[in-house]
Design a protein around this motif. Sequence first.
Motif, PDB file in Angstrom:
ATOM      1  N   UNK A   1       1.890   8.198   7.317  1.00 30.47           N
ATOM      2  CA  UNK A   1       2.628   7.487   6.272  1.00 30.47           C
ATOM      3  C   UNK A   1       2.716   5.996   6.539  1.00 30.47           C
ATOM      4  N   UNK A   2       2.901   5.610   7.799  1.00 32.54           N
ATOM      5  CA  UNK A   2       2.943   4.200   8.152  1.00 32.54           C
ATOM      6  C   UNK A   2       1.580   3.537   7.914  1.00 32.54           C
ATOM      7  N   UNK A   3       0.515   4.266   8.185  1.00 32.57           N
ATOM      8  CA  UNK A   3      -0.827   3.725   7.921  1.00 32.57           C
ATOM      9  C   UNK A   3      -1.006   3.473   6.431  1.00 32.57           C
ATOM     10  N   UNK A   4      -0.564   4.430   5.620  1.00 28.52           N
ATOM     11  CA  UNK A   4      -0.667   4.266   4.169  1.00 28.52           C
ATOM     12  C   UNK A   4       0.174   3.078   3.711  1.00 28.52           C
ATOM     13  N   UNK A   5       1.399   2.976   4.226  1.00 32.16           N
ATOM     14  CA  UNK A   5       2.260   1.843   3.866  1.00 32.16           C
ATOM     15  C   UNK A   5       1.633   0.521   4.265  1.00 32.16           C
ATOM     16  N   UNK A   6       0.996   0.485   5.437  1.00 32.67           N
ATOM     17  CA  UNK A   6       0.371  -0.751   5.912  1.00 32.67           C
ATOM     18  C   UNK A   6      -0.739  -1.196   4.967  1.00 32.67           C
ATOM     19  N   UNK A   7      -1.602  -0.259   4.583  1.00 34.53           N
ATOM     20  CA  UNK A   7      -2.743  -0.602   3.732  1.00 34.53           C
ATOM     21  C   UNK A   7      -2.287  -0.963   2.316  1.00 34.53           C
ATOM     22  N   UNK A   8      -1.413  -0.133   1.747  1.00 32.72           N
ATOM     23  CA  UNK A   8      -0.973  -0.357   0.365  1.00 32.72           C
ATOM     24  C   UNK A   8      -0.143  -1.632   0.251  1.00 32.72           C
ATOM     25  N   UNK A   9       0.810  -1.824   1.165  1.00 30.59           N
ATOM     26  CA  UNK A   9       1.662  -3.014   1.096  1.00 30.59           C
ATOM     27  C   UNK A   9       0.847  -4.285   1.308  1.00 30.59           C
ATOM     28  N   UNK A  10      -0.160  -4.234   2.178  1.00 29.93           N
ATOM     29  CA  UNK A  10      -1.004  -5.406   2.392  1.00 29.93           C
ATOM     30  C   UNK A  10      -1.770  -5.768   1.120  1.00 29.93           C
ATOM     31  N   UNK A  11      -2.318  -4.747   0.453  1.00 25.59           N
ATOM     32  CA  UNK A  11      -3.064  -5.002  -0.781  1.00 25.59           C
ATOM     33  C   UNK A  11      -2.148  -5.542  -1.877  1.00 25.59           C
ATOM     34  N   UNK A  12      -0.982  -4.908  -2.038  1.00 22.81           N
ATOM     35  CA  UNK A  12      -0.036  -5.360  -3.063  1.00 22.81           C
ATOM     36  C   UNK A  12       0.486  -6.758  -2.732  1.00 22.81           C
ATOM     37  N   UNK A  13       0.800  -6.988  -1.464  1.00 26.77           N
ATOM     38  CA  UNK A  13       1.296  -8.301  -1.058  1.00 26.77           C
ATOM     39  C   UNK A  13       0.278  -9.393  -1.313  1.00 26.77           C
ATOM     40  N   UNK A  14      -0.980  -9.109  -1.056  1.00 32.55           N
ATOM     41  CA  UNK A  14      -2.036 -10.097  -1.294  1.00 32.55           C
ATOM     42  C   UNK A  14      -2.139 -10.429  -2.781  1.00 32.55           C
ATOM     43  N   UNK A  15      -2.127  -9.408  -3.619  1.00 30.39           N
ATOM     44  CA  UNK A  15      -2.246  -9.632  -5.060  1.00 30.39           C
ATOM     45  C   UNK A  15      -1.034 -10.371  -5.613  1.00 30.39           C
ATOM     46  N   UNK A  16       0.167  -9.952  -5.197  1.00 26.78           N
ATOM     47  CA  UNK A  16       1.391 -10.593  -5.691  1.00 26.78           C
ATOM     48  C   UNK A  16       1.475 -12.043  -5.219  1.00 26.78           C
ATOM     49  N   UNK A  17       1.139 -12.277  -3.951  1.00 24.93           N
ATOM     50  CA  UNK A  17       1.188 -13.643  -3.422  1.00 24.93           C
ATOM     51  C   UNK A  17       0.184 -14.537  -4.128  1.00 24.93           C
ATOM     52  N   UNK A  18      -1.022 -14.007  -4.391  1.00 24.32           N
ATOM     53  CA  UNK A  18      -2.014 -14.792  -5.115  1.00 24.32           C
ATOM     54  C   UNK A  18      -1.567 -15.119  -6.521  1.00 24.32           C
ATOM     55  N   UNK A  19      -0.970 -14.127  -7.194  1.00 27.47           N
ATOM     56  CA  UNK A  19      -0.468 -14.373  -8.552  1.00 27.47           C
ATOM     57  C   UNK A  19       0.674 -15.384  -8.539  1.00 27.47           C
ATOM     58  N   UNK A  20       1.594 -15.241  -7.583  1.00 28.78           N
ATOM     59  CA  UNK A  20       2.729 -16.154  -7.500  1.00 28.78           C
ATOM     60  C   UNK A  20       2.261 -17.572  -7.192  1.00 28.78           C
ATOM     61  N   UNK A  21       1.252 -17.690  -6.336  1.00 31.99           N
ATOM     62  CA  UNK A  21       0.743 -19.023  -6.008  1.00 31.99           C
ATOM     63  C   UNK A  21       0.152 -19.694  -7.252  1.00 31.99           C
ATOM     64  N   UNK A  22      -0.642 -18.946  -8.018  1.00 35.83           N
ATOM     65  CA  UNK A  22      -1.229 -19.506  -9.242  1.00 35.83           C
ATOM     66  C   UNK A  22      -0.155 -19.842 -10.263  1.00 35.83           C
ATOM     67  N   UNK A  23       0.886 -18.991 -10.331  1.00 35.50           N
ATOM     68  CA  UNK A  23       1.972 -19.252 -11.274  1.00 35.50           C
ATOM     69  C   UNK A  23       2.716 -20.525 -10.907  1.00 35.50           C
ATOM     70  N   UNK A  24       2.991 -20.732  -9.608  1.00 38.20           N
ATOM     71  CA  UNK A  24       3.679 -21.933  -9.157  1.00 38.20           C
ATOM     72  C   UNK A  24       2.840 -23.179  -9.419  1.00 38.20           C
ATOM     73  N   UNK A  25       1.532 -23.076  -9.185  1.00 35.61           N
ATOM     74  CA  UNK A  25       0.653 -24.217  -9.446  1.00 35.61           C
ATOM     75  C   UNK A  25       0.657 -24.548 -10.928  1.00 35.61           C
TER      76      UNK A  25
END
Length: 204
Positions: free
Chosen positions: A148-172
């Motif tokens: 379960x921790x492995x799944x959380x690591x992979x999924x949260x990393x992917x979601x975090x990358x997408x959300x951070x990229x979207x937030x960065x573009x939104x702020x710009x």
Amino acid sequence: MSFGSKTFLADWLREHMPSRDEMARNKYLAPIAHRFLSPELWRFTRRSVPRGIALGLFCGFIIPLGQIFLAAFMALPARANVPLAALVTFVTNPFTFPFWVVIANRVGKVMLDIDRDIGSGTMEGQVNSESWRTFSGFFEAAGVTVFGFVVLAVVSAAVGYLVAGWFWRWRVAQRRTKRLRRLEKRLDERLNAAQSGPGENSAS
């Protein structure tokens, strides 16, 4: 990133987050300290920020201890923001770890589609020892939790990358819009001043 604001969160982060000097003195990071302490890995850019967040989430879930230094070590080949990667690993800490253990266990069961009765029924036909059944049940639960921790690591990393990229573009985009509005306001003020100027001169 500044920790100068007088808030509880800023003080707590400044107290617990390792500095560049502390990371450089760490025996595991010392051989590559001159590389991961490079200024470019400590800048906040549209590429390094999403990578830092994704890497911090992955390291925070994949290993319960020493995740800060693991994130700093992995930030080098990933070209991720080092302080942000180290900061995000605090998603798992001594206060939140029990909560994440429960979540990881449930996620592991869902992903593996484990039925609690299957394991106990199978072992009962082979071994009648109560202690062995307890041990095997604990081992099975631990394995499910780790998965379960492995799944959380992979999924949260992917979601975090997408959300951070979207937030960065939104702020710009927000900053660009504000900048354009300020420019338009200045142009309007200059045009109004230029139009009112000749009228006042002719009236005088």
